[in-house]
Design a protein around this motif. Structure first.
Motif, mmCIF file in Angstrom:
data_model
loop_
_atom_site.group_PDB
_atom_site.id
_atom_site.type_symbol
_atom_site.label_atom_id
_atom_site.label_comp_id
_atom_site.label_asym_id
_atom_site.label_seq_id
_atom_site.Cartn_x
_atom_site.Cartn_y
_atom_site.Cartn_z
ATOM 1 N N GLY A 1 0.821 -1.199 0.136
ATOM 2 C CA GLY A 1 0.076 -0.063 0.026
ATOM 3 C C GLY A 1 1.044 1.128 -0.085
ATOM 4 N N ARG A 2 0.053 2.347 -0.088
ATOM 5 C CA ARG A 2 0.856 3.566 -0.172
ATOM 6 C C ARG A 2 1.541 4.030 1.195
ATOM 7 N NH1 ARG A 2 -3.569 7.097 -3.550
ATOM 8 N NH2 ARG A 2 -2.927 6.513 -5.411
ATOM 9 N N GLU A 3 0.948 3.560 2.440
ATOM 10 C CA GLU A 3 1.622 4.189 3.627
ATOM 11 C C GLU A 3 2.819 3.758 3.960
ATOM 12 O OE1 GLU A 3 -0.874 3.750 7.863
ATOM 13 O OE2 GLU A 3 -1.698 3.864 5.992
ATOM 14 N N ARG A 4 3.621 4.610 4.090
ATOM 15 C CA ARG A 4 4.876 4.822 4.424
ATOM 16 C C ARG A 4 5.946 4.200 3.086
ATOM 17 N NH1 ARG A 4 5.608 8.870 7.841
ATOM 18 N NH2 ARG A 4 7.722 7.909 8.351
ATOM 19 N N ASP A 5 5.272 3.806 2.064
ATOM 20 C CA ASP A 5 6.202 3.180 0.904
ATOM 21 C C ASP A 5 7.299 4.141 0.464
ATOM 22 O OD1 ASP A 5 4.826 5.188 -0.511
ATOM 23 O OD2 ASP A 5 3.991 3.589 -1.962
ATOM 24 N N LEU A 6 7.348 5.444 0.871
ATOM 25 C CA LEU A 6 8.658 6.179 0.463
ATOM 26 C C LEU A 6 9.555 6.424 1.576
ATOM 27 C CD1 LEU A 6 6.847 8.687 -1.752
ATOM 28 C CD2 LEU A 6 8.122 6.829 -2.631
ATOM 29 N N ALA A 7 9.289 5.455 2.860
ATOM 30 C CA ALA A 7 10.081 5.767 4.276
ATOM 31 C C ALA A 7 11.673 5.511 3.471
ATOM 32 C CB ALA A 7 9.854 4.650 4.987
ATOM 33 N N GLY A 8 12.278 6.428 3.947
ATOM 34 C CA GLY A 8 13.774 6.445 3.696
ATOM 35 C C GLY A 8 14.309 6.973 2.462
ATOM 36 N N ARG A 9 13.369 7.437 1.471
ATOM 37 C CA ARG A 9 13.502 7.943 0.247
ATOM 38 C C ARG A 9 13.812 9.263 0.403
ATOM 39 N NH1 ARG A 9 15.034 3.240 -2.124
ATOM 40 N NH2 ARG A 9 13.204 1.750 -2.201
ATOM 41 N N ARG A 10 14.898 9.861 -0.578
ATOM 42 C CA ARG A 10 15.099 11.199 -0.490
ATOM 43 C C ARG A 10 14.588 11.558 -1.941
ATOM 44 N NH1 ARG A 10 20.940 11.100 1.773
ATOM 45 N NH2 ARG A 10 20.524 11.107 4.006
ATOM 46 N N VAL A 11 13.474 12.743 -1.665
ATOM 47 C CA VAL A 11 13.119 13.084 -3.031
ATOM 48 C C VAL A 11 13.037 14.563 -3.122
ATOM 49 C CG1 VAL A 11 11.597 11.345 -3.041
ATOM 50 C CG2 VAL A 11 10.772 13.332 -2.067
ATOM 51 N N VAL A 12 13.398 15.005 -4.360
ATOM 52 C CA VAL A 12 13.351 16.801 -4.542
ATOM 53 C C VAL A 12 12.122 17.122 -5.414
ATOM 54 C CG1 VAL A 12 14.790 18.345 -5.660
ATOM 55 C CG2 VAL A 12 16.004 16.549 -4.110
ATOM 56 N N ILE A 13 11.665 17.950 -5.086
ATOM 57 C CA ILE A 13 10.321 18.631 -5.887
ATOM 58 C C ILE A 13 10.814 19.799 -6.287
ATOM 59 C CG2 ILE A 13 8.040 18.606 -6.054
ATOM 60 C CD1 ILE A 13 7.950 16.559 -3.645
ATOM 61 N N SER A 14 10.474 20.286 -7.457
ATOM 62 C CA SER A 14 10.613 21.759 -7.875
ATOM 63 C C SER A 14 9.039 22.126 -8.201
ATOM 64 C CB SER A 14 11.382 22.121 -9.063
ATOM 65 O OG SER A 14 10.782 21.948 -10.195
ATOM 66 N N ALA A 15 8.686 23.500 -7.626
ATOM 67 C CA ALA A 15 7.407 23.878 -7.651
ATOM 68 C C ALA A 15 7.210 25.131 -7.818
ATOM 69 C CB ALA A 15 6.608 23.635 -6.252
ATOM 70 N N GLY A 16 6.114 25.903 -8.503
ATOM 71 C CA GLY A 16 6.051 27.192 -8.788
ATOM 72 C C GLY A 16 6.585 27.663 -10.068
ATOM 73 N N GLY A 17 6.573 29.137 -10.078
ATOM 74 C CA GLY A 17 7.330 29.486 -11.568
ATOM 75 C C GLY A 17 8.367 30.525 -11.432
ATOM 76 N N THR A 18 9.243 30.442 -12.325
ATOM 77 C CA THR A 18 10.374 31.437 -11.962
ATOM 78 C C THR A 18 10.116 32.601 -12.695
ATOM 79 O OG1 THR A 18 11.479 30.859 -14.184
ATOM 80 C CG2 THR A 18 11.921 29.434 -12.385
ATOM 81 N N ALA A 46 3.855 12.605 3.293
ATOM 82 C CA ALA A 46 2.897 11.606 4.175
ATOM 83 C C ALA A 46 3.307 10.157 3.829
ATOM 84 C CB ALA A 46 1.504 11.851 3.538
ATOM 85 N N ARG A 47 3.744 9.678 2.878
ATOM 86 C CA ARG A 47 4.288 8.341 2.624
ATOM 87 C C ARG A 47 5.637 8.290 2.999
ATOM 88 N NH1 ARG A 47 1.294 7.658 -3.127
ATOM 89 N NH2 ARG A 47 2.773 5.776 -3.296
ATOM 90 N N GLY A 48 6.236 8.961 3.835
ATOM 91 C CA GLY A 48 7.350 8.750 4.841
ATOM 92 C C GLY A 48 8.839 9.410 3.974
ATOM 93 N N ALA A 49 8.921 9.886 2.633
ATOM 94 C CA ALA A 49 9.877 10.540 2.291
ATOM 95 C C ALA A 49 10.564 11.604 3.002
ATOM 96 C CB ALA A 49 9.641 10.847 0.797
ATOM 97 N N ALA A 84 20.594 19.935 -4.194
ATOM 98 C CA ALA A 84 19.546 19.004 -3.388
ATOM 99 C C ALA A 84 19.507 17.284 -4.056
ATOM 100 C CB ALA A 84 18.278 19.370 -3.594
ATOM 101 N N ALA A 85 19.846 17.631 -5.418
ATOM 102 C CA ALA A 85 19.873 16.263 -6.109
ATOM 103 C C ALA A 85 20.805 15.348 -5.715
ATOM 104 C CB ALA A 85 19.512 16.593 -7.580
ATOM 105 N N GLU A 86 21.867 15.870 -5.273
ATOM 106 C CA GLU A 86 23.203 15.186 -5.028
ATOM 107 C C GLU A 86 23.082 14.001 -4.380
ATOM 108 O OE1 GLU A 86 26.503 14.971 -6.316
ATOM 109 O OE2 GLU A 86 25.726 16.913 -6.605
ATOM 110 N N ASN A 87 22.218 13.753 -3.383
ATOM 111 C CA ASN A 87 21.938 12.577 -2.678
ATOM 112 C C ASN A 87 20.530 12.068 -2.917
ATOM 113 O OD1 ASN A 87 21.152 14.542 -0.949
ATOM 114 N ND2 ASN A 87 22.794 14.088 0.478
ATOM 115 N N ALA A 88 19.689 12.526 -3.886
ATOM 116 C CA ALA A 88 18.277 12.305 -4.026
ATOM 117 C C ALA A 88 18.022 10.804 -4.738
ATOM 118 C CB ALA A 88 17.449 13.265 -4.589
ATOM 119 N N ASP A 89 16.834 10.114 -4.261
ATOM 120 C CA ASP A 89 16.687 8.933 -5.161
ATOM 121 C C ASP A 89 15.683 9.373 -6.124
ATOM 122 O OD1 ASP A 89 17.667 7.042 -3.122
ATOM 123 O OD2 ASP A 89 16.384 7.990 -1.852
ATOM 124 N N ALA A 90 14.911 10.422 -6.177
ATOM 125 C CA ALA A 90 14.011 10.829 -7.148
ATOM 126 C C ALA A 90 13.878 12.258 -7.128
ATOM 127 C CB ALA A 90 12.500 10.313 -6.841
#
Ligand code: C5P
Length: 224
Positions: A1-18, A46-49, A84-90
């Motif tokens: 399931g979704r619950e905590r399936d990203l635990a321990g994962r490092r993710v980087v997200i970009s948002a907004g507009g430059t 929420a999924r633990g990332a 931030a991506a230097e040690n990211a999984d996604a």
């Protein structure tokens, strides 16, 4: 399931507009609200990332559990994402990045003149998503296991999206169907996710949170 399936994962997200400055008070910008990127950050947390959110000019409160790095221009966003991506999984690039910036930035406010102003000269910004994918392909760093992008298309969504996925070299491309009151600044979105070497996944119109969860559903099994 979704619950905590990203635990321990490092993710980087970009948002907004430059915003690309013309002078100390003026800029060239776009209408991105940051809602989709923030929904991605909230759902991943929420999924633990472990979430780093690179936010360009977003007027929204920091999502709980995310480290927020605020940036203004495409070049700022590039530096923050690469760091931030230097040690990211996604990495998920949901930001609307300006394709061009004014070639020169005036140090003082540009004055109104009686004649028409000088034309604004523009310089191409780097394509951050394509560059990230290229570095990984060349065996360089950073090399996140999954790199995803967003694209807004109005027509020939599948064909244009496929071409863009190939051109950028990313693993997933979320193609928003824009128009009819969808996408920019609205709580709802409809999209098709194009998968490199896989079948497209249709996401019907619904809240940006639901779309975000489907994106993580596609990313999670691709992480080793
Ligand atoms: O080419 P297009 O702008 O449609 O591609 C959109 C995708 O590429 C988004 O994921 C956006 O964040 C990313 N992008 C980028 N750098 C740019 C332009 C777009 O990373 N200069």
């Amino acid at each position: 399931g979704r619950e905590r399936d990203l635990a321990g994962r490092r993710v980087v997200i970009s948002a907004g507009g430059t915003r690309e400055a013309l002078d100390p008070v003026r800029y060239i910008g776009n209408r991105s609200s940051g809602l989709q990127g923030y929904a991605l950050a909230r759902t991943a947390a929420a999924r633990g990332a472990e979430v780093t959110l690179v936010a360009a000019n977003v007027a929204l409160p920091d999502p709980a559990g995310a480290t927020v790095v605020r940036v203004e221009s495409a070049l700022d966003l590039r530096a923050a994402v690469f760091e931030a991506a230097e040690n990211a999984d996604a990495v998920v690039m949901a930001a609307a990045v300006a394709d061009f910036r004014p070639t020169a930035r005036s140090g003082s406010k540009i004055k109104k003149t009686s004649a028409d102003p000088e034309p604004v000269h523009l310089t191409k910004n780097p394509d951050i998503l394509a560059e990230l994918c290229e570095r990984r392909r060349n065996g360089g760093k950073p090399a996140p296991e999954v790199i995803a992008g967003f694209a807004a298309e109005t027509d020939d969504v599948l064909a244009n999206g496929r071409a863009k996925l190939a051109r950028k070299g990313c693993d997933l491309l979320v193609v928003n169907q824009v128009g009819e009151g969808l996408a920019f600044g609205t709580p709802d979105n409809a999209a098709v996710v194009l998968v490199a070497g896989g079948e497209p996944v249709e996401i019907p119109r619904g809240p940006k949170e639901a779309l975000a969860d489907v994106v993580w559903d596609l990313i999670a099994p691709r992480l080793s």
